[in-house]
Design an enzyme around this catalytic site. Sequence first.
Site, PDB file in Angstrom:
ATOM      1  CB  THR A 199      -0.342   0.159   1.226  1.00 26.07           C
ATOM      2  OG1 THR A 199      -0.064   0.057   2.173  1.00 26.07           O
ATOM      3  CG2 THR A 199      -2.228  -0.891   1.256  1.00 26.07           C
ATOM      4  CG  ASN A 257       1.348   3.793   3.895  1.00 24.73           C
ATOM      5  OD1 ASN A 257       1.212   2.580   3.516  1.00 24.73           O
ATOM      6  ND2 ASN A 257       1.567   3.284   4.664  1.00 24.73           N
ATOM      7  CD  GLU A 313      -2.801   1.076   5.098  1.00 25.96           C
ATOM      8  OE1 GLU A 313      -1.572   0.502   4.421  1.00 25.96           O
ATOM      9  OE2 GLU A 313      -2.755   0.792   5.863  1.00 25.96           O
TER      10      GLU A 313
END
Length: 184
Positions: free
Chosen positions: A41, A43, A121
């Site tokens: 992910t 962020n 995220e």
Amino acid sequence: MPRHVDITIPKSPPPPFPLTIDYVNIVCGFGRGSSDLGIPTANISLDQLPPEVQNLNTGIYFGWCRLKPTNGYKSSVQRKDGTSVEFNNGCYLIDTDLEVLPMVLSLGLNPFYKNQNKILELHIIHKFDSTFYGAQIKFSFLGYIRPELDYTTKEDLIKDINLDIHIAKKILDTEPYKSLKINL
Ligand code: ADP
Ligand code: RBF
Ligand code: MG
């Protein structure tokens, strides 16, 4: 079977959606997305974001996003646990990585990991050959999928994230969500 917590996704994005966020920096987190879950992910630090986002309910959202490499030298940052993260600013991204891409987004405290601070995220539904820490991302929230949940096992969390990805892909392939891609 849909999860009992899921809400029905409206035929078109209800207010405050579409909620579009102009280019913001991708920062580094704990590194758990790739290493622990196999689901990376990107962020974003929440203080870069407008109050509309800070005030959204925590949970899982979907939408479109677009990456942009930034200028500057590559550098390395050390995480608290000692692992090193290369900020390449997106210099290895290729044309197909720079198109408008579908994403699922998590906003909240990750109850499974008991985080102290709220984070945002994005998992981009696309296969990249390199990381892109230090690049920028623009994105549009188009809808809410579900609240954040706690899980007994990591496998249950992974299963639910994969279900979110499936739901997002399906909705983003239907009008009017599909056409909202051109606005990014
Ligand atoms: P962190 O906790 O530092 O965010 P992750 O394990 O979540 O670490 O990995 C995130 C990084 O992986 C992103 O910042 C990005 O550079 C890279 N990445 C590779 N593929 C993806 C993807 N499909 N979606 C989001 N980030 C990705
Ligand atoms: N973390 C949770 O603790 N509970 C969740 O319900 C949850 N859902 C997520 C759904 C999506 C689509 C994504 C991308 C992440 C989700 N996460 C959730 C966050 C996950 O724990 C986190 O990405 C990793 O800890 C890496 O930061
Ligand atoms: Mg991450």
